[in-house]
Design a protein around this motif. Structure first.
Motif, PDB file in Angstrom:
ATOM      1  N   ALA A  93       0.846  -1.208   0.000  1.00  0.00           N
ATOM      2  CA  ALA A  93       0.000   0.000   0.000  1.00  0.00           C
ATOM      3  C   ALA A  93       0.875   1.249   0.000  1.00  0.00           C
ATOM      4  O   ALA A  93       0.643   2.191  -0.771  1.00  0.00           O
ATOM      5  CB  ALA A  93      -0.930  -0.015   1.210  1.00  0.00           C
ATOM      6  N   ASN A  94       1.888   1.264   0.859  1.00  0.00           N
ATOM      7  CA  ASN A  94       2.754   2.451   0.900  1.00  0.00           C
ATOM      8  C   ASN A  94       3.548   2.608  -0.394  1.00  0.00           C
ATOM      9  O   ASN A  94       3.761   3.727  -0.868  1.00  0.00           O
ATOM     10  CB  ASN A  94       3.691   2.383   2.109  1.00  0.00           C
ATOM     11  CG  ASN A  94       2.996   2.895   3.369  1.00  0.00           C
ATOM     12  OD1 ASN A  94       1.962   3.566   3.272  1.00  0.00           O
ATOM     13  ND2 ASN A  94       3.534   2.586   4.517  1.00  0.00           N
ATOM     14  N   ALA A  95       3.977   1.496  -0.971  1.00  0.00           N
ATOM     15  CA  ALA A  95       4.729   1.577  -2.232  1.00  0.00           C
ATOM     16  C   ALA A  95       3.840   2.125  -3.355  1.00  0.00           C
ATOM     17  O   ALA A  95       4.261   2.972  -4.138  1.00  0.00           O
ATOM     18  CB  ALA A  95       5.272   0.199  -2.606  1.00  0.00           C
ATOM     19  N   PHE A  96       2.591   1.678  -3.401  1.00  0.00           N
ATOM     20  CA  PHE A  96       1.661   2.179  -4.438  1.00  0.00           C
ATOM     21  C   PHE A  96       1.421   3.686  -4.264  1.00  0.00           C
ATOM     22  O   PHE A  96       1.388   4.437  -5.234  1.00  0.00           O
ATOM     23  CB  PHE A  96       0.305   1.456  -4.347  1.00  0.00           C
ATOM     24  CG  PHE A  96       0.259   0.108  -5.023  1.00  0.00           C
ATOM     25  CD1 PHE A  96       1.316  -0.775  -4.944  1.00  0.00           C
ATOM     26  CD2 PHE A  96      -0.865  -0.284  -5.735  1.00  0.00           C
ATOM     27  CE1 PHE A  96       1.265  -2.024  -5.552  1.00  0.00           C
ATOM     28  CE2 PHE A  96      -0.928  -1.528  -6.357  1.00  0.00           C
ATOM     29  CZ  PHE A  96       0.145  -2.405  -6.255  1.00  0.00           C
ATOM     30  N   LEU A  97       1.219   4.103  -3.010  1.00  0.00           N
ATOM     31  CA  LEU A  97       0.960   5.529  -2.761  1.00  0.00           C
ATOM     32  C   LEU A  97       2.175   6.370  -3.163  1.00  0.00           C
ATOM     33  O   LEU A  97       2.051   7.392  -3.838  1.00  0.00           O
ATOM     34  CB  LEU A  97       0.628   5.755  -1.280  1.00  0.00           C
ATOM     35  CG  LEU A  97      -0.730   5.234  -0.806  1.00  0.00           C
ATOM     36  CD1 LEU A  97      -0.826   5.265   0.721  1.00  0.00           C
ATOM     37  CD2 LEU A  97      -1.860   6.056  -1.417  1.00  0.00           C
ATOM     38  N   ALA A  98       3.341   5.911  -2.746  1.00  0.00           N
ATOM     39  CA  ALA A  98       4.567   6.663  -3.071  1.00  0.00           C
ATOM     40  C   ALA A  98       4.779   6.679  -4.583  1.00  0.00           C
ATOM     41  O   ALA A  98       5.234   7.684  -5.156  1.00  0.00           O
ATOM     42  CB  ALA A  98       5.763   6.024  -2.360  1.00  0.00           C
ATOM     43  N   GLN A  99       4.432   5.585  -5.211  1.00  0.00           N
ATOM     44  CA  GLN A  99       4.607   5.490  -6.662  1.00  0.00           C
ATOM     45  C   GLN A  99       3.756   6.531  -7.392  1.00  0.00           C
ATOM     46  O   GLN A  99       4.184   7.126  -8.376  1.00  0.00           O
ATOM     47  CB  GLN A  99       4.214   4.083  -7.118  1.00  0.00           C
ATOM     48  CG  GLN A  99       4.392   3.827  -8.591  1.00  0.00           C
ATOM     49  CD  GLN A  99       3.550   2.651  -9.009  1.00  0.00           C
ATOM     50  OE1 GLN A  99       2.400   2.509  -8.589  1.00  0.00           O
ATOM     51  NE2 GLN A  99       4.123   1.793  -9.828  1.00  0.00           N
ATOM     52  N   ARG A 100       2.556   6.777  -6.885  1.00  0.00           N
ATOM     53  CA  ARG A 100       1.686   7.795  -7.505  1.00  0.00           C
ATOM     54  C   ARG A 100       2.364   9.157  -7.438  1.00  0.00           C
ATOM     55  O   ARG A 100       2.336   9.932  -8.395  1.00  0.00           O
ATOM     56  CB  ARG A 100       0.352   7.871  -6.760  1.00  0.00           C
ATOM     57  CG  ARG A 100      -0.699   6.922  -7.242  1.00  0.00           C
ATOM     58  CD  ARG A 100      -1.902   7.002  -6.341  1.00  0.00           C
ATOM     59  NE  ARG A 100      -2.853   8.045  -6.731  1.00  0.00           N
ATOM     60  CZ  ARG A 100      -3.894   7.841  -7.542  1.00  0.00           C
ATOM     61  NH1 ARG A 100      -4.111   6.656  -8.056  1.00  0.00           N
ATOM     62  NH2 ARG A 100      -4.727   8.807  -7.830  1.00  0.00           N
ATOM     63  N   ILE A 101       2.963   9.439  -6.270  1.00  0.00           N
ATOM     64  CA  ILE A 101       3.598  10.763  -6.115  1.00  0.00           C
ATOM     65  C   ILE A 101       4.816  10.862  -7.038  1.00  0.00           C
ATOM     66  O   ILE A 101       5.015  11.877  -7.715  1.00  0.00           O
ATOM     67  CB  ILE A 101       3.987  11.011  -4.647  1.00  0.00           C
ATOM     68  CG1 ILE A 101       2.747  10.910  -3.768  1.00  0.00           C
ATOM     69  CG2 ILE A 101       4.634  12.380  -4.482  1.00  0.00           C
ATOM     70  CD1 ILE A 101       3.044  10.828  -2.295  1.00  0.00           C
ATOM     71  N   SER A 102       5.611   9.797  -7.096  1.00  0.00           N
ATOM     72  CA  SER A 102       6.767   9.851  -8.006  1.00  0.00           C
ATOM     73  C   SER A 102       6.308   9.968  -9.455  1.00  0.00           C
ATOM     74  O   SER A 102       6.966  10.618 -10.273  1.00  0.00           O
ATOM     75  CB  SER A 102       7.668   8.627  -7.815  1.00  0.00           C
ATOM     76  OG  SER A 102       8.492   8.837  -6.686  1.00  0.00           O
ATOM     77  N   SER A 103       5.187   9.345  -9.788  1.00  0.00           N
ATOM     78  CA  SER A 103       4.690   9.443 -11.164  1.00  0.00           C
ATOM     79  C   SER A 103       4.321  10.890 -11.486  1.00  0.00           C
ATOM     80  O   SER A 103       4.715  11.429 -12.528  1.00  0.00           O
ATOM     81  CB  SER A 103       3.446   8.563 -11.354  1.00  0.00           C
ATOM     82  OG  SER A 103       3.776   7.220 -11.137  1.00  0.00           O
ATOM     83  N   VAL A 104       3.591  11.523 -10.572  1.00  0.00           N
ATOM     84  CA  VAL A 104       3.170  12.899 -10.862  1.00  0.00           C
ATOM     85  C   VAL A 104       4.376  13.842 -10.789  1.00  0.00           C
ATOM     86  O   VAL A 104       4.471  14.820 -11.549  1.00  0.00           O
ATOM     87  CB  VAL A 104       1.987  13.326  -9.955  1.00  0.00           C
ATOM     88  CG1 VAL A 104       2.416  13.687  -8.556  1.00  0.00           C
ATOM     89  CG2 VAL A 104       1.243  14.482 -10.581  1.00  0.00           C
ATOM     90  N   ASN A 105       5.334  13.545  -9.919  1.00  0.00           N
ATOM     91  CA  ASN A 105       6.527  14.387  -9.846  1.00  0.00           C
ATOM     92  C   ASN A 105       7.381  14.244 -11.117  1.00  0.00           C
ATOM     93  O   ASN A 105       7.972  15.216 -11.595  1.00  0.00           O
ATOM     94  CB  ASN A 105       7.346  14.051  -8.601  1.00  0.00           C
ATOM     95  CG  ASN A 105       6.718  14.664  -7.347  1.00  0.00           C
ATOM     96  OD1 ASN A 105       5.853  15.537  -7.453  1.00  0.00           O
ATOM     97  ND2 ASN A 105       7.133  14.214  -6.180  1.00  0.00           N
ATOM     98  N   ALA A 106       7.428  13.037 -11.650  1.00  0.00           N
ATOM     99  CA  ALA A 106       8.142  12.849 -12.922  1.00  0.00           C
ATOM    100  C   ALA A 106       7.457  13.687 -14.007  1.00  0.00           C
ATOM    101  O   ALA A 106       8.117  14.356 -14.820  1.00  0.00           O
ATOM    102  CB  ALA A 106       8.146  11.369 -13.302  1.00  0.00           C
ATOM    103  N   MET A 107       6.132  13.691 -13.988  1.00  0.00           N
ATOM    104  CA  MET A 107       5.374  14.501 -14.952  1.00  0.00           C
ATOM    105  C   MET A 107       5.668  15.985 -14.768  1.00  0.00           C
ATOM    106  O   MET A 107       5.674  16.759 -15.724  1.00  0.00           O
ATOM    107  CB  MET A 107       3.868  14.271 -14.776  1.00  0.00           C
ATOM    108  CG  MET A 107       3.378  12.996 -15.371  1.00  0.00           C
ATOM    109  SD  MET A 107       3.707  12.982 -17.140  1.00  0.00           S
ATOM    110  CE  MET A 107       3.776  11.241 -17.420  1.00  0.00           C
ATOM    111  N   SER A 108       5.874  16.397 -13.502  1.00  0.00           N
ATOM    112  CA  SER A 108       6.101  17.833 -13.245  1.00  0.00           C
ATOM    113  C   SER A 108       7.352  18.321 -13.965  1.00  0.00           C
ATOM    114  O   SER A 108       7.378  19.444 -14.481  1.00  0.00           O
ATOM    115  CB  SER A 108       6.191  18.111 -11.739  1.00  0.00           C
ATOM    116  OG  SER A 108       7.428  17.682 -11.212  1.00  0.00           O
ATOM    117  N   ALA A 109       8.372  17.469 -14.027  1.00  0.00           N
ATOM    118  CA  ALA A 109       9.604  17.862 -14.733  1.00  0.00           C
ATOM    119  C   ALA A 109       9.315  18.016 -16.222  1.00  0.00           C
ATOM    120  O   ALA A 109       9.758  18.979 -16.870  1.00  0.00           O
ATOM    121  CB  ALA A 109      10.700  16.821 -14.503  1.00  0.00           C
ATOM    122  N   LEU A 110       8.531  17.088 -16.744  1.00  0.00           N
ATOM    123  CA  LEU A 110       8.194  17.140 -18.170  1.00  0.00           C
ATOM    124  C   LEU A 110       7.312  18.355 -18.475  1.00  0.00           C
ATOM    125  O   LEU A 110       7.466  19.006 -19.518  1.00  0.00           O
ATOM    126  CB  LEU A 110       7.482  15.835 -18.552  1.00  0.00           C
ATOM    127  CG  LEU A 110       7.251  15.596 -20.039  1.00  0.00           C
ATOM    128  CD1 LEU A 110       8.565  15.636 -20.826  1.00  0.00           C
ATOM    129  CD2 LEU A 110       6.567  14.238 -20.252  1.00  0.00           C
TER     130      LEU A 110
END
Ligand code: UDX
Ligand code: ADP
Length: 553
Positions: free
Chosen positions: A292-309
């Motif tokens: 559960a924590n890995a999935f939640l953190a993964q969402r944030i890293s996904s959106v943060n990766a998008m923020s750079a783009l």
């Protein structure tokens, strides 16, 4: 037929009595005085054993049956570890279960003293109120760990599980020193059967190790190990505990294991609907928490990766997140871009997951999860580079105001807060920092900035302390003081009060050009630009000024 209606057959009473006693099946007698029912609430349960034993059939006949039906076993719970998880969770159990006595114990004297004072050791909205309602009634905080453990029917363990810094699995695996010492102590002091509940996040299969320690030292006592991971988030802990999405209980699939699961389920059933209490085997419960924590953190890293783009292409990450989140399969929550996720769980749990994958011969899976942490680190570095690059490639001797140091709003917790890495990065470029956070003390900030990675996750009195403080850092108690004469402002925590600051006043008192770097996207960038600020909002189209500066990736 009820007894007062002319007597009841003996077997009828036996049946009722056994119904009453059945759920106990254990050592402590019901909290009930048969001979003097009016005193039953004041009597100590252990003194009452003989009353139950001495009950004659005629005495039973004289009692109102409703007394029997109201009898509940006085369950005793002890929680080892009075931290962010143990404290609030036990306070809510005590509030929701007045018939249960809850003792929260800790080796840290200052922490327990604080729990017994008006100044609780952790800041959590609503917590004061819950503690005030129960403390001294059925909720107790104590350093007498052994006494409370030995008296308890259910022992929750919520102690530190730091990431190992040396030896096998260094930098990834959990150090179970505190868990092991708690387990050995439980085995040592126990005189009756106990249910031992894993509450702190632990790597999968910890229960098995703990079970071995307990059974090899058990002196004939039966221990049942359960995994009951906590899903509360800080800042909303009380609401999360009052209305959990789910309560997860994992146990052995043996008759004794199932009985233990049922006993813990009965505790939560005081306020959590049945369909929200999930029961699984031990390993599933342990792994579900990491997942559960890995999935939640993964969402944030996904959106943060998008923020750079987004910054590179001129898209707006808020619009992208909104569009993505409206897909009902994805959902809108946990898609806020930020300077990086923090908190005691996400990174630690993913590192655990990575280590478990590697140990099980799954390097590709391990690599996949590692990337979530890598993007998080990248996001923090990217933010620091953006600040430095925008300010003519140097912040040496420039005053930079840091607004917010906690890892999120509504908590004073700084564990793994992105502010630590951002501040260290700016200090590395010789900036002078003036830090303001409504809930974090100067002592804590200085500790965080001088401590080695992972050292935070030890009991306070065992944390290695650096004898020096960081001289280029001052901690102030006001956002206006922090920003006075500053060249730049970095918003690192999304505290509500930052949204309503008088930015005209701040601008007037700052060096020019005045910069604001918003790592949480909470300020009104357009309004600030009108005032005259150069504004960077993470993941948003860049000001012309910022575009012209060196690339930061
Ligand atoms: C987390 C889990 O949510 C909780 O279920 C588990 O029991 C413990 O770990 P917590 O660490 O208290 O809880 O806070 P959470 O709200 O999950 O936030 C973690 C970090 O992610 C914070 O730094 C927060 O600012 C950041 N975050 C969260 C984002 O950057 N963007 C988001 O959209 C959400
Ligand atoms: P969490 O966020 O999981 O609650 P904390 O670090 O806030 O973690 O709390 C863990 C607590 O456990 C600390 O207060 C620490 O002093 C306590 N602790 C660690 N080992 C023991 C032990 N053997 N006996 C009692 N308390 C312990």
């Amino acid at each position: 037929m009820r007894p007062e209606e002319g007597g009841a057959p003996r077997h009828w009473f036996r049946e009722k009595l056994s119904l009453v006693l059945q759920p106990t099946g254990e050592t402590s007698p019901p909290f009930f005085s048969a001979t003097r029912p009016e005193k039953r609430r004041r009597n100590h349960p252990y003194l009452l054993r003989r009353f139950m034993v001495d009950l004659s059939f005629s005495e039973i006949q004289r009692l109102d049956l409703s007394e029997y039906q109201n009898i509940k076993k006085m369950v005793k719970i002890c929680c080892i570890g009075a931290g962010y998880v143990g404290g609030p969770t036990m306070a809510v159990i005590a509030l929701k279960c007045p018939s249960i006595e809850v003792a929260v114990v800790d080796i840290s004297v200052p922490r327990i003293n604080a729990w017994n004072s008006d100044q609780l050791p952790i800041y959590e909205p609503g917590l004061d109120d819950v503690v005030k309602q129960c403390r001294g009634k059925n909720l107790f905080f104590s350093t007498d760990v052994e006494k409370h453990v030995s008296e308890a029917d259910i022992v929750f363990v919520s102690v530190n599980t730091p990431t190992k810094t040396r030896g096998l699995g260094a930098g990834k695996a959990a150090d179970l020193t505190y868990w092991e010492s708690a387990a050995r102590m439980i085995a040592d002091v126990s005189k009756s059967d106990k249910i031992v509940v894993e509450k702190s996040t632990v790597p999968v299969k910890t229960a098995e190790a703990i079970e071995k320690i307990l059974t090899h030292n058990s002196k004939g006592i039966n221990f049942q190990i359960l995994s009951n991971p906590e899903f509360l988030a800080e800042g909303t802990a009380i609401q999360d505990l009052f209305k959990p999405d789910r309560v997860l209980i994992g146990g052995r699939e043996t008759p004794e294991g199932l009985k233990a699961v049922k006993a813990l389920k009965d505790v939560y059933a005081h306020w959590v609907p049945d369909e929200r209490i999930l029961t699984t085997n031990l390993w599933s419960a342990e792994l579900s928490k990491l997942a559960a924590n890995a999935f939640l953190a993964q969402r944030i890293s996904s959106v943060n990766a998008m923020s750079a783009l987004c910054e590179a292409t001129g898209a707006d990450v808020t619009q992208v997140s909104f569009a993505v989140g409206t897909d009902s399969r994805i959902g809108p929550k946990f898609l806020n871009t930020s300077v990086g996720f923090g908190g005691s769980c996400f990174q630690k749990d993913i590192l655990n997951l990575v280590y478990i994958c590697e140990c099980n011969g799954l390097p590709e899976v391990a690599e996949y999860w590692k990337q979530v942490i890598k993007i998080n680190d990248y996001q923090k570095t990217r933010f620091v580079n953006r600040v430095v690059a925008s300010m003519f490639n140097t912040v040496a001797n420039k005053k930079v105001a840091i607004l917010g140091f906690a890892f999120k709003k509504d908590t004073g917790d700084t564990r793994e807060t992105p502010a630590i890495d951002v501040c260290k990065g700016l200090l590395g470029d010789k900036a002078r920092l003036s830090i303001y956070d409504p809930q974090v003390t100067e002592d804590q900030i200085q500790r965080d900035l001088t401590m080695n990675k992972f050292d935070w996750d030890h009991p306070l009195h065992l944390q290695p302390m650096s004898p020096t403080t960081v001289k280029q850092v001052s901690v102030v108690w006001d956002a206006y003081e922090a920003t006075k004469d500053a060249h730049a402002v970095c918003v690192l925590t999304e505290w509500d009060e930052f949204k309503t600051l008088d930015f005209q006043k701040i601008y007037d008192n700052m060096q020019k050009p005045a910069f604001v770097f918003d790592g949480r996207n909470i300020i009104n960038a357009d309004k600030l630009r009108e005032i005259g600020f150069i504004v960077y909002s993470i993941g948003k189209p860049l000001d012309a000024w910022l575009k012209d500066m060196p690339a930061v990736a």
